[in-house]
Design an enzyme around this catalytic site. Structure first.
Site, PDB file in Angstrom:
ATOM      1  N   GLU A 113      61.845  11.739 -35.845  1.00 20.94           N
ATOM      2  CA  GLU A 113      62.600  12.875 -36.372  1.00 20.94           C
ATOM      3  C   GLU A 113      61.764  13.391 -37.649  1.00 20.94           C
ATOM      4  O   GLU A 113      61.540  14.669 -38.127  1.00 20.94           O
ATOM      5  CB  GLU A 113      64.106  12.524 -37.096  1.00 20.94           C
ATOM      6  CG  GLU A 113      64.748  12.502 -35.773  1.00 20.94           C
ATOM      7  CD  GLU A 113      66.433  11.927 -36.181  1.00 20.94           C
ATOM      8  OE1 GLU A 113      67.374  12.795 -35.961  1.00 20.94           O
ATOM      9  OE2 GLU A 113      66.533  10.804 -36.793  1.00 20.94           O
ATOM     10  N   GLU A 133      67.878   5.852 -30.680  1.00 19.28           N
ATOM     11  CA  GLU A 133      69.259   5.360 -31.491  1.00 19.28           C
ATOM     12  C   GLU A 133      70.228   4.962 -30.651  1.00 19.28           C
ATOM     13  O   GLU A 133      71.062   4.043 -30.687  1.00 19.28           O
ATOM     14  CB  GLU A 133      69.676   6.630 -31.992  1.00 19.28           C
ATOM     15  CG  GLU A 133      69.002   6.834 -33.537  1.00 19.28           C
ATOM     16  CD  GLU A 133      67.557   7.751 -33.172  1.00 19.28           C
ATOM     17  OE1 GLU A 133      66.988   7.861 -34.339  1.00 19.28           O
ATOM     18  OE2 GLU A 133      67.260   7.853 -32.228  1.00 19.28           O
TER      19      GLU A 133
END
Length: 259
Positions: A113, A133
């Site tokens: 990210e 995640e």
């Protein structure tokens, strides 16, 4: 002219109009805790505040970009998310200066990210991206679900987001996520070469290009992030999210309960 500075977990260096920001927690694979996030936010603010700095480079020490969130710190109640600025003080920040990610080794979870929050990516062939995640009962809320489907084909992005599978740098280049692929150990060198090519141009023109390109997507991204936050807030606050972090810390498989 080269001017270097350092804090406990972030190093910065000026190189003739280029500002190199290095995450320096190799013992933790450059995972981001709260203190590191605040230091990165301060470094990015320095980049934008100094008019003579035309390009920034974000990289990691020790042959690793970043393993993302420091899950041990997260399990202890520490957060690497800064209100209004996002993960690592970067993913939702309005960064005016062009920023290049120089990626070696792992760029996982929040590491991906952070790279997505940069304008360009240079990666070594041994680099690996990934939104992992889902393995830990959480989701990538700091740009992974919003930006990744804009950078690569939507169906490929969904596969990566839903499986948590790794994305090797060579494949990332084929998909258009990576601008330049280098040999291991050469990502920063190539990023500096790219930054020099940018910095050779007129400062007002550089600033205008980034502003126009970013403003075309910034409002859409912010709307998408706000909509996303409503959906994922219960996930991040769930028992499964805590279980994922505990399982990682205890080096065991998680036991999901769906709540």
């Amino acid at each position: 002219m080269t001017e270097a500075a350092s804090t406990s977990s972030v190093r910065t260096e000026e190189r003739d109009g280029i500002f190199v920001i290095t995450i320096d927690r190799p013992e933790a694979r450059n995972a981001i805790d709260g203190a590191t996030a605040r230091e990165l936010a301060a470094a990015v603010d320095q980049l934008d505040a100094r008019d003579y700095l035309l390009v920034g480079i974000l990289t990691g020490a020790g042959g690793v970009f970043s393993a993302g969130m420091d899950l041990k710190a997260f399990a202890a109640g520490d957060t690497p998310v800064i209100p209004g600025r996002g993960f690592a003080g970067i993913t939702r920040a309005d960064i005016k200066t062009p920023l290049i990610a120089a990626v070696e080794g792992y760029a996982l979870g929040g590491g991906t990210e952070m790279a997505l929050a940069c304008d360009m990516i240079v990666a070594a062939r041994n680099a690996t991206f990934g939104q992992t995640e889902v393995h830990y009962g959480i989701v990538p809320p700091e740009g992974g679900m919003v930006r990744l489907p804009e950078r690569i084909p939507r169906n490929i992005a969904l596969e990566l987001l839903l499986t948590g599978d790794p994305l090797p740098a060579a494949r990332a280049e084929q998909l258009g996520l990576v601008n330049h692929l280098t040999e291991p150990g050469e990502a920063l060198t190539q990023a500096l070469e790219l930054a020099n090519r940018v910095a050779h141009n007129a400062p007002l023109a550089i600033a205008a290009v980034k502003r126009v390109v970013n403003e075309r997507t910034a409002f859409r991204d912010q709307d998408a992030l706000r909509d996303q936050d409503r959906i994922v807030a219960p996930v991040l606050a769930s028992q499964d999210a805590q279980e994922g972090a505990r399982a990682f810390t205890e080096k065991r498989s998680p036991h999901w309960h769906g709540r």
